[in-house]
Design a protein around this motif. Structure first.
Motif, PDB file in Angstrom:
ATOM      1  N   LEU A   1       0.833  -1.206   0.000  1.00  0.00           N
ATOM      2  CA  LEU A   1       0.000   0.000   0.000  1.00  0.00           C
ATOM      3  C   LEU A   1       0.872   1.262   0.000  1.00  0.00           C
ATOM      4  CD1 LEU A   1      -2.598   1.643   0.287  1.00  0.00           C
ATOM      5  CD2 LEU A   1      -2.410   1.354   2.764  1.00  0.00           C
ATOM      6  N   SER A   2       1.868   1.293   0.865  1.00  0.00           N
ATOM      7  CA  SER A   2       2.703   2.499   0.952  1.00  0.00           C
ATOM      8  C   SER A   2       3.382   2.797  -0.375  1.00  0.00           C
ATOM      9  CB  SER A   2       3.767   2.325   2.048  1.00  0.00           C
ATOM     10  OG  SER A   2       3.155   2.381   3.318  1.00  0.00           O
ATOM     11  N   ARG A   3       3.899   1.743  -1.018  1.00  0.00           N
ATOM     12  CA  ARG A   3       4.611   1.941  -2.281  1.00  0.00           C
ATOM     13  C   ARG A   3       3.652   2.414  -3.376  1.00  0.00           C
ATOM     14  NH1 ARG A   3       6.536  -2.664  -2.218  1.00  0.00           N
ATOM     15  NH2 ARG A   3       5.156  -3.697  -3.693  1.00  0.00           N
ATOM     16  N   ARG A   4       2.516   1.723  -3.511  1.00  0.00           N
ATOM     17  CA  ARG A   4       1.583   2.071  -4.589  1.00  0.00           C
ATOM     18  C   ARG A   4       0.931   3.433  -4.344  1.00  0.00           C
ATOM     19  NH1 ARG A   4       0.884   1.980  -8.398  1.00  0.00           N
ATOM     20  NH2 ARG A   4      -1.167   1.210  -8.965  1.00  0.00           N
ATOM     21  N   PHE A   5       0.631   3.742  -3.089  1.00  0.00           N
ATOM     22  CA  PHE A   5       0.016   5.034  -2.757  1.00  0.00           C
ATOM     23  C   PHE A   5       0.972   6.167  -3.124  1.00  0.00           C
ATOM     24  CE2 PHE A   5      -1.551   8.501  -0.192  1.00  0.00           C
ATOM     25  CZ  PHE A   5      -2.907   8.273  -0.002  1.00  0.00           C
ATOM     26  N   LYS A   6       2.229   5.985  -2.789  1.00  0.00           N
ATOM     27  CA  LYS A   6       3.198   7.039  -3.095  1.00  0.00           C
ATOM     28  C   LYS A   6       3.389   7.199  -4.598  1.00  0.00           C
ATOM     29  CE  LYS A   6       7.510   9.120  -1.788  1.00  0.00           C
ATOM     30  NZ  LYS A   6       8.618   9.190  -0.843  1.00  0.00           N
ATOM     31  N   GLU A   7       3.417   6.084  -5.328  1.00  0.00           N
ATOM     32  CA  GLU A   7       3.517   6.162  -6.789  1.00  0.00           C
ATOM     33  C   GLU A   7       2.319   6.921  -7.368  1.00  0.00           C
ATOM     34  OE1 GLU A   7       5.668   1.783  -7.383  1.00  0.00           O
ATOM     35  OE2 GLU A   7       3.576   2.070  -7.955  1.00  0.00           O
TER      36      GLU A   7
ATOM     37  N   TYR B   1      -0.071   9.035  -5.606  1.00  0.00           N
ATOM     38  CA  TYR B   1      -0.433  10.352  -5.081  1.00  0.00           C
ATOM     39  C   TYR B   1       0.762  11.223  -4.693  1.00  0.00           C
ATOM     40  CZ  TYR B   1      -5.187   8.543  -4.915  1.00  0.00           C
ATOM     41  OH  TYR B   1      -6.396   8.012  -5.250  1.00  0.00           O
ATOM     42  N   GLY B   2       1.976  10.695  -4.856  1.00  0.00           N
ATOM     43  CA  GLY B   2       3.149  11.525  -4.637  1.00  0.00           C
ATOM     44  C   GLY B   2       3.617  11.616  -3.200  1.00  0.00           C
ATOM     45  N   GLU B   3       2.900  11.011  -2.271  1.00  0.00           N
ATOM     46  CA  GLU B   3       3.370  10.946  -0.888  1.00  0.00           C
ATOM     47  C   GLU B   3       2.830   9.669  -0.269  1.00  0.00           C
ATOM     48  OE1 GLU B   3       1.827  13.904   1.869  1.00  0.00           O
ATOM     49  OE2 GLU B   3       0.053  14.173   0.635  1.00  0.00           O
ATOM     50  N   SER B   4       3.459   9.227   0.798  1.00  0.00           N
ATOM     51  CA  SER B   4       3.060   7.968   1.413  1.00  0.00           C
ATOM     52  C   SER B   4       1.725   8.145   2.143  1.00  0.00           C
ATOM     53  CB  SER B   4       4.121   7.519   2.411  1.00  0.00           C
ATOM     54  OG  SER B   4       4.103   8.379   3.537  1.00  0.00           O
ATOM     55  N   PRO B   5       1.013   7.051   2.385  1.00  0.00           N
ATOM     56  CA  PRO B   5      -0.241   7.181   3.141  1.00  0.00           C
ATOM     57  C   PRO B   5      -0.002   7.731   4.544  1.00  0.00           C
ATOM     58  CG  PRO B   5       0.326   4.856   2.771  1.00  0.00           C
ATOM     59  CD  PRO B   5       1.247   5.677   1.933  1.00  0.00           C
ATOM     60  N   TYR B   6       1.128   7.391   5.140  1.00  0.00           N
ATOM     61  CA  TYR B   6       1.420   7.943   6.473  1.00  0.00           C
ATOM     62  C   TYR B   6       1.567   9.458   6.400  1.00  0.00           C
ATOM     63  CZ  TYR B   6       3.804   9.001  10.824  1.00  0.00           C
ATOM     64  OH  TYR B   6       4.141   9.565  12.032  1.00  0.00           O
TER      65      TYR B   6
END
Lengths: 142, 147
Positions: free
Chosen positions: B47-53, B55-60
């Motif tokens: 999730l963290s990797r795909r979210f950052k790819e 939306y440009g920032e990590s979910p955290y």
């Protein structure tokens, strides 16, 4: 009513993209209460014109995204990706009874983005995703 | 990309959208990345990797940004302490909260609260009103007017 320019120009028709026309139609017609006044095309290439019974002179057209033949395949893919990630289109609707509207809509299997809340920008609103990923905010107005 | 792969890609993006919407909706709850990932059947790392790819920032980072935005609004009200605001926005660690707040806003929450309270909105220094008036999403402080 005249403006400083002396013109009388109003919003008549606005568009939102759909990906599954029947799902979007069910959302806006069966859940939000819009009326279908025109249905053109077939399959995924449908243009569905809806109006609110309380505002019948303003039309919302649910349209296939990127139907313009001048849009390339790459551009079309980008548009569908933006829609899927929720970063493409939005609309702000209004109601006099936000809590009733929210209860009705949230009772169906739709994606709730925001429960009714006072926002820092001075309105009380709630928000949903429509079936195509468009952001639908509903403001409470007097 | 085959049609099937393309459909799976779009479905994957829709899941990430649900995660981001859930952060928008529930950021005042004690959410964390493993809970967000579990909600859509992904591992936290994926999730963290795909979210950052996407939306440009990590979910955290996105979660903490939303908490800081909400905290700014609560601090401007002036009736809650910094610690109360920290917990009210779903952050369980005042230290982490203060650090992230300072990174995004350019000053610690206590100073932000004091400045917002001592000057009416119309008389705040411009560096503060910029922060008050503008969303901070996807930006790191100190904000420049040109960003």
């Amino acid at each position: 009513m005249s403006s400083v320019t002396g013109m009388d120009i109003r919003i008549h028709t606005t568009f939102l993209p759909h990906t599954r026309p029947e799902a979007s139609l069910a959302f806006y017609r069966d859940l939000l209460g819009f009326e279908l006044v025109q249905d053109v095309g077939s399959g995924e290439m449908r243009w569905l014109t809806l109006v609110s019974p309380s505002q019948p002179d303003v039309r919302l057209v649910l349209a296939p995204p990127a139907a313009d033949p001048g849009i390339s395949d790459d551009e079309r893919r980008t548009i569908t990706e933006l829609m899927a990630k929720g970063s493409y289109q939005s609309i702000i609707l209004a109601t006099s009874d936000l809590d009733a509207a929210f209860a009705r809509i949230a009772g169906a299997a739709v994606e709730v983005v925001s429960e009714p809340a006072e926002q820092p920008w001075g309105v009380r609103d709630c928000a949903f995703r429509d079936p195509a990923g468009n952001m639908v905010r509903i403001d409470e107005v007097g | 990309m085959t049609r099937r792969a393309a459909e799976e890609h779009l479905a994957d993006l829709a899941l990430l959208r649900r995660v981001r919407d859930r952060i928008d909706r529930d950021h005042a709850q004690p959410l964390d990345v493993p809970a967000l990932a579990a909600g859509v059947g992904m591992s936290a790392g994926h999730l963290s990797r795909r979210f950052k790819e996407t939306y440009g920032e990590s979910p955290y980072s996105y979660l903490m940004t939303r908490r800081v935005e909400r905290a700014m609004a609560l601090l401007r009200r002036g009736d809650l302490s910094v610690t109360e605001v920290c917990f009210a926005v779903g952050s369980s660690s005042p230290g982490t909260f203060t650090t992230r707040f300072s990174e995004l806003v350019g000053m610690p929450p206590g100073e932000y609260r004091r400045r917002a309270r001592t000057a009416p909105a119309g008389e705040l220094p411009s560096c503060v009103t910029r922060q008050v008036d503008r969303p901070i999403r996807n930006r790191e402080a100190p904000p420049s007017p040109d960003v």
